[in-house]
Design a protein around this motif. Structure first.
Motif, PDB file in Angstrom:
ATOM      1  N   LYS A  75       0.817  -1.217   0.000  1.00 28.96           N
ATOM      2  CA  LYS A  75       0.000   0.000   0.000  1.00 28.96           C
ATOM      3  C   LYS A  75       0.847   1.263   0.000  1.00 28.96           C
ATOM      4  N   ASN A  76       2.173   1.090  -0.004  1.00 26.25           N
ATOM      5  CA  ASN A  76       3.076   2.252   0.065  1.00 26.25           C
ATOM      6  C   ASN A  76       2.699   3.164   1.225  1.00 26.25           C
ATOM      7  N   THR A  77       2.448   2.554   2.345  1.00 20.98           N
ATOM      8  CA  THR A  77       1.974   3.284   3.513  1.00 20.98           C
ATOM      9  C   THR A  77       2.860   2.965   4.714  1.00 20.98           C
ATOM     10  N   VAL A  78       3.152   4.004   5.486  1.00 22.10           N
ATOM     11  CA  VAL A  78       3.913   3.838   6.712  1.00 22.10           C
ATOM     12  C   VAL A  78       3.049   4.283   7.885  1.00 22.10           C
ATOM     13  N   TYR A  79       3.196   3.583   9.000  1.00 26.44           N
ATOM     14  CA  TYR A  79       2.415   3.866  10.190  1.00 26.44           C
ATOM     15  C   TYR A  79       3.358   4.179  11.357  1.00 26.44           C
ATOM     16  N   LEU A  80       2.875   5.004  12.256  1.00 26.69           N
ATOM     17  CA  LEU A  80       3.608   5.259  13.491  1.00 26.69           C
ATOM     18  C   LEU A  80       2.632   5.088  14.648  1.00 26.69           C
ATOM     19  N   GLN A  81       2.796   4.009  15.383  1.00 25.45           N
ATOM     20  CA  GLN A  81       1.991   3.766  16.577  1.00 25.45           C
ATOM     21  C   GLN A  81       2.691   4.425  17.749  1.00 25.45           C
ATOM     22  N   MET A  82       2.004   5.356  18.379  1.00 22.48           N
ATOM     23  CA  MET A  82       2.596   6.114  19.479  1.00 22.48           C
ATOM     24  C   MET A  82       1.848   5.793  20.759  1.00 22.48           C
ATOM     25  N   ASN A  83       2.532   5.169  21.688  1.00 25.14           N
ATOM     26  CA  ASN A  83       1.942   4.814  22.981  1.00 25.14           C
ATOM     27  C   ASN A  83       2.635   5.589  24.088  1.00 25.14           C
ATOM     28  N   SER A  84       1.998   5.612  25.234  1.00 26.04           N
ATOM     29  CA  SER A  84       2.564   6.288  26.417  1.00 26.04           C
ATOM     30  C   SER A  84       3.031   7.697  26.065  1.00 26.04           C
ATOM     31  N   LEU A  85       2.174   8.415  25.401  1.00 22.98           N
ATOM     32  CA  LEU A  85       2.541   9.747  24.932  1.00 22.98           C
ATOM     33  C   LEU A  85       2.785  10.700  26.098  1.00 22.98           C
ATOM     34  N   LYS A  86       3.735  11.598  25.883  1.00 20.04           N
ATOM     35  CA  LYS A  86       4.122  12.579  26.885  1.00 20.04           C
ATOM     36  C   LYS A  86       3.907  13.984  26.317  1.00 20.04           C
ATOM     37  N   PRO A  87       3.731  14.968  27.171  1.00 24.10           N
ATOM     38  CA  PRO A  87       3.579  16.339  26.674  1.00 24.10           C
ATOM     39  C   PRO A  87       4.726  16.778  25.773  1.00 24.10           C
ATOM     40  N   GLU A  88       5.919  16.282  26.040  1.00 19.58           N
ATOM     41  CA  GLU A  88       7.065  16.654  25.213  1.00 19.58           C
ATOM     42  C   GLU A  88       7.028  16.030  23.821  1.00 19.58           C
ATOM     43  N   ASP A  89       6.071  15.151  23.560  1.00 24.92           N
ATOM     44  CA  ASP A  89       5.893  14.609  22.216  1.00 24.92           C
ATOM     45  C   ASP A  89       5.067  15.555  21.340  1.00 24.92           C
ATOM     46  N   THR A  90       4.539  16.612  21.936  1.00 22.31           N
ATOM     47  CA  THR A  90       3.750  17.576  21.180  1.00 22.31           C
ATOM     48  C   THR A  90       4.583  18.223  20.092  1.00 22.31           C
ATOM     49  N   ALA A  91       4.105  18.136  18.852  1.00 19.47           N
ATOM     50  CA  ALA A  91       4.844  18.664  17.713  1.00 19.47           C
ATOM     51  C   ALA A  91       4.014  18.472  16.447  1.00 19.47           C
ATOM     52  N   VAL A  92       4.502  19.054  15.366  1.00 14.60           N
ATOM     53  CA  VAL A  92       3.969  18.731  14.048  1.00 14.60           C
ATOM     54  C   VAL A  92       4.783  17.561  13.508  1.00 14.60           C
ATOM     55  N   TYR A  93       4.099  16.499  13.175  1.00 15.16           N
ATOM     56  CA  TYR A  93       4.753  15.291  12.678  1.00 15.16           C
ATOM     57  C   TYR A  93       4.616  15.247  11.162  1.00 15.16           C
ATOM     58  N   SER A  94       5.745  15.050  10.495  1.00 18.03           N
ATOM     59  CA  SER A  94       5.765  15.034   9.035  1.00 18.03           C
ATOM     60  C   SER A  94       6.338  13.719   8.532  1.00 18.03           C
ATOM     61  N   CYS A  95       5.724  13.233   7.481  1.00 13.77           N
ATOM     62  CA  CYS A  95       6.167  12.000   6.843  1.00 13.77           C
ATOM     63  C   CYS A  95       7.166  12.323   5.739  1.00 13.77           C
ATOM     64  N   ASN A  96       8.142  11.456   5.589  1.00 14.28           N
ATOM     65  CA  ASN A  96       9.144  11.601   4.532  1.00 14.28           C
ATOM     66  C   ASN A  96       9.315  10.276   3.806  1.00 14.28           C
ATOM     67  N   ALA A  97       9.523  10.367   2.508  1.00 15.64           N
ATOM     68  CA  ALA A  97       9.812   9.174   1.717  1.00 15.64           C
ATOM     69  C   ALA A  97      10.972   9.458   0.776  1.00 15.64           C
ATOM     70  N   ASP A  98      11.902   8.527   0.736  1.00 11.23           N
ATOM     71  CA  ASP A  98      13.045   8.603  -0.179  1.00 11.23           C
ATOM     72  C   ASP A  98      12.992   7.409  -1.117  1.00 11.23           C
ATOM     73  N   GLY A  99      13.237   7.654  -2.383  1.00 13.51           N
ATOM     74  CA  GLY A  99      13.206   6.556  -3.333  1.00 13.51           C
ATOM     75  C   GLY A  99      13.736   6.964  -4.687  1.00 13.51           C
ATOM     76  N   ARG A 100      13.231   6.309  -5.719  1.00 13.30           N
ATOM     77  CA  ARG A 100      13.695   6.575  -7.077  1.00 13.30           C
ATOM     78  C   ARG A 100      12.508   6.737  -8.034  1.00 13.30           C
ATOM     79  N   VAL A 101      12.667   7.679  -8.933  1.00 17.65           N
ATOM     80  CA  VAL A 101      11.687   7.902  -9.985  1.00 17.65           C
ATOM     81  C   VAL A 101      12.397   7.836 -11.324  1.00 17.65           C
ATOM     82  N   LEU A 102      11.622   7.691 -12.354  1.00 17.72           N
ATOM     83  CA  LEU A 102      12.189   7.650 -13.703  1.00 17.72           C
ATOM     84  C   LEU A 102      12.166   9.056 -14.276  1.00 17.72           C
ATOM     85  N   GLY A 103      13.346   9.588 -14.504  1.00 16.57           N
ATOM     86  CA  GLY A 103      13.451  10.920 -15.071  1.00 16.57           C
ATOM     87  C   GLY A 103      13.761  10.854 -16.546  1.00 16.57           C
ATOM     88  N   ALA A 104      13.982  12.025 -17.131  1.00 18.50           N
ATOM     89  CA  ALA A 104      14.238  12.106 -18.570  1.00 18.50           C
ATOM     90  C   ALA A 104      15.530  11.381 -18.957  1.00 18.50           C
TER      91      ALA A 104
END
Length: 123
Positions: A75-104
């Motif tokens: 599914k080309n999907t990544v998950y992040l299960q976050m347990n025992s969360l703390k106030p210091e985990d407060t943030a904007v969470y961003s997903c990143n993907a690195d790979g290869r594409v077919l260019g010219a």
């Protein structure tokens, strides 16, 4: 172009859990690594967790034992299960993907980012 769409952020009390999802779409040859980063107000963006195509994972020390990253390659999907969360985990969470594409001129690497999702942990 490779697009990443995140979901699952929100507000939770300390000790609670959240699950983030990030789905990649578009035209690409492969996605070699997917990961989650976070940025709290006034702080630099930091790696939270990362998973390679073969399943190798890497975690920030601050989340080891509490967060689990997983990946559904079909599914080309990544998950992040976050347990025992703390106030210091407060943030904007961003997903990143690195790979290869077919260019010219043949295959080339890419690195794409999602729009970010807010995670707020109240004390």
């Amino acid at each position: 172009q490779v697009q990443l769409v995140e979901s699952g952020g929100g507000l939770v009390q300390a000790g609670g859990s959240l699950r983030l999802s990030c789905a990649a779409s578009g035209s690409f040859l492969s996605i070699d690594a997917m990961g989650w980063y976070r940025q709290a107000p006034g702080k630099q963006r930091e790696l939270v967790a990362r998973i390679m195509g073969g399943g190798t994972t890497d975690y920030a020390d601050s989340v080891k034992g509490r967060f689990t990253i997983s990946r559904d390659n079909a599914k080309n999907t990544v998950y992040l299960q976050m347990n025992s969360l703390k106030p210091e985990d407060t943030a904007v969470y961003s997903c990143n993907a690195d790979g290869r594409v077919l260019g010219a001129w043949g295959a080339r690497t890419f690195s794409s980012w999602g729009q970010g999702t807010q995670v707020t942990v109240s004390s």
